[in-house]
Design a protein around this motif. Structure first.
Motif, mmCIF file in Angstrom:
data_model
loop_
_atom_site.group_PDB
_atom_site.id
_atom_site.type_symbol
_atom_site.label_atom_id
_atom_site.label_comp_id
_atom_site.label_asym_id
_atom_site.label_seq_id
_atom_site.Cartn_x
_atom_site.Cartn_y
_atom_site.Cartn_z
ATOM 1 N N LEU A 69 -53.287 -16.033 -32.532
ATOM 2 C CA LEU A 69 -54.229 -17.677 -31.848
ATOM 3 C C LEU A 69 -54.293 -18.905 -32.619
ATOM 4 O O LEU A 69 -53.706 -19.945 -32.247
ATOM 5 N N ARG A 70 -54.848 -18.621 -33.307
ATOM 6 C CA ARG A 70 -55.488 -19.688 -34.521
ATOM 7 C C ARG A 70 -54.045 -20.814 -35.423
ATOM 8 O O ARG A 70 -54.034 -21.147 -35.118
ATOM 9 N N TYR A 90 -48.433 -24.886 -31.208
ATOM 10 C CA TYR A 90 -48.507 -23.853 -30.604
ATOM 11 C C TYR A 90 -47.029 -23.923 -30.095
ATOM 12 O O TYR A 90 -46.493 -23.752 -29.348
ATOM 13 N N ASN A 91 -46.672 -23.456 -32.158
ATOM 14 C CA ASN A 91 -45.464 -22.616 -32.059
ATOM 15 C C ASN A 91 -45.329 -21.455 -31.847
ATOM 16 O O ASN A 91 -46.044 -20.765 -32.129
ATOM 17 N N PHE A 92 -44.913 -20.971 -30.864
ATOM 18 C CA PHE A 92 -44.873 -19.575 -30.964
ATOM 19 C C PHE A 92 -43.753 -18.579 -31.464
ATOM 20 O O PHE A 92 -42.879 -18.858 -31.548
ATOM 21 N N LEU A 93 -43.699 -17.021 -31.028
ATOM 22 C CA LEU A 93 -43.102 -15.826 -32.181
ATOM 23 C C LEU A 93 -42.538 -15.323 -30.528
ATOM 24 O O LEU A 93 -43.477 -14.972 -29.596
ATOM 25 N N LEU A 110 -48.809 -18.518 -41.515
ATOM 26 C CA LEU A 110 -48.754 -17.666 -41.011
ATOM 27 C C LEU A 110 -48.396 -18.917 -40.236
ATOM 28 O O LEU A 110 -47.180 -19.089 -39.265
ATOM 29 N N SER A 111 -48.932 -20.247 -40.035
ATOM 30 C CA SER A 111 -48.609 -21.497 -39.321
ATOM 31 C C SER A 111 -47.307 -21.654 -39.282
ATOM 32 O O SER A 111 -47.252 -22.532 -38.694
ATOM 33 N N ASP A 112 -47.084 -21.970 -41.256
ATOM 34 C CA ASP A 112 -46.324 -22.608 -41.551
ATOM 35 C C ASP A 112 -45.262 -22.009 -40.947
ATOM 36 O O ASP A 112 -44.122 -22.171 -40.936
ATOM 37 N N ALA A 113 -45.228 -20.412 -41.072
ATOM 38 C CA ALA A 113 -43.783 -19.840 -40.729
ATOM 39 C C ALA A 113 -43.600 -20.474 -39.049
ATOM 40 O O ALA A 113 -42.177 -20.148 -38.806
ATOM 41 N N LEU A 114 -44.348 -19.990 -38.514
ATOM 42 C CA LEU A 114 -44.249 -20.787 -37.160
ATOM 43 C C LEU A 114 -43.169 -22.108 -37.063
ATOM 44 O O LEU A 114 -42.636 -22.514 -35.871
ATOM 45 N N ARG A 115 -43.987 -22.787 -37.734
ATOM 46 C CA ARG A 115 -42.624 -24.179 -38.226
ATOM 47 C C ARG A 115 -41.561 -23.840 -38.426
ATOM 48 O O ARG A 115 -40.864 -25.104 -38.524
ATOM 49 N N GLY A 116 -41.292 -22.761 -38.792
ATOM 50 C CA GLY A 116 -40.158 -23.396 -39.827
ATOM 51 C C GLY A 116 -38.769 -22.783 -38.720
ATOM 52 O O GLY A 116 -38.714 -23.169 -37.753
#
Length: 189
Positions: free
Chosen positions: A10-11, A18-21, A152-158
């Protein structure tokens, strides 16, 4: 989600703006979602299928994931294809596999929620075909290091990245049609 989703994940979602998987729902899970007229499901028994020939319709893909299994095990990673699911940061890509849902792993126990992705981004499968391609490095996050949320947040922004995820206690699945409303709720303190 704020109450039950893994807090590390969540963090990371919040930090990624707020990019989701996402993943595509299996036909059985989709039927349950429709039958219950629900805005989400808790999925606890989704079979792990990355090592199955039928998943990608290819023995080459199954062989690739089997070799990835060996590599990840040799590198001491407890996340691997035999105990994980594949997600994507693109809801349109997820929709190719079924109804696109954002996923929210449940649980806080050590190593019960983990993530892995290609350090340079992109897809696990199919692999790059260029002969000049350098070996790909797997990045992973289990929430135990200070930098895990950021990575992980960087990966979610990929861009068109796949993220393998392990969720031993299951995960919440929310249809992508609720993304805007869910983001609005998550932004509330």
């Amino acid at each position: 989600i704020k109450k039950y989703a893994n807090q590390h994940f969540l963090r990371s979602v919040i930090e990624s703006d707020y990019n989701f998987l996402y993943r595509g729902l299996s036909p059985d899970a989709n039927k349950q979602l429709v039958d219950e007229n629900s805005c989400g499901l808790v999925i606890k028994d989704e079979p792990f299928d990355l090592l199955d020939n039928e998943t990608y319709g290819s023995t080459a893909a199954a062989s690739y994931f089997q070799s990835l299994e060996v590599q990840m095990n040799a590198n001491g990673l407890s996340i691997r294809p035999s105990n994980s699911h594949m997600g994507t940061i693109c809801p349109l890509e997820a929709a190719k596999w079924g109804t696109a849902v954002s996923i929210w792993p449940i649980g806080e126990q050590l190593n019960s929620v983990q993530f892995a992705w290609m350090e340079e981004g992109g897809l696990f499968w199919p692999t790059p075909t260029s002969k000049s391609s350098k070996p790909r490095t797997i990045a992973q996050s289990d929430g135990t290091h200070k930098t895990d949320d950021k990575r992980l947040s960087d990966a979610l922004r990929g861009d068109a990245w796949e993220i393998m995820f392990r969720a031993d206690n299951g995960f919440l699945a929310v249809p992508a049609t609720f993304d805007d409303k869910l983001k609005q709720i998550l932004r509330q303190k």
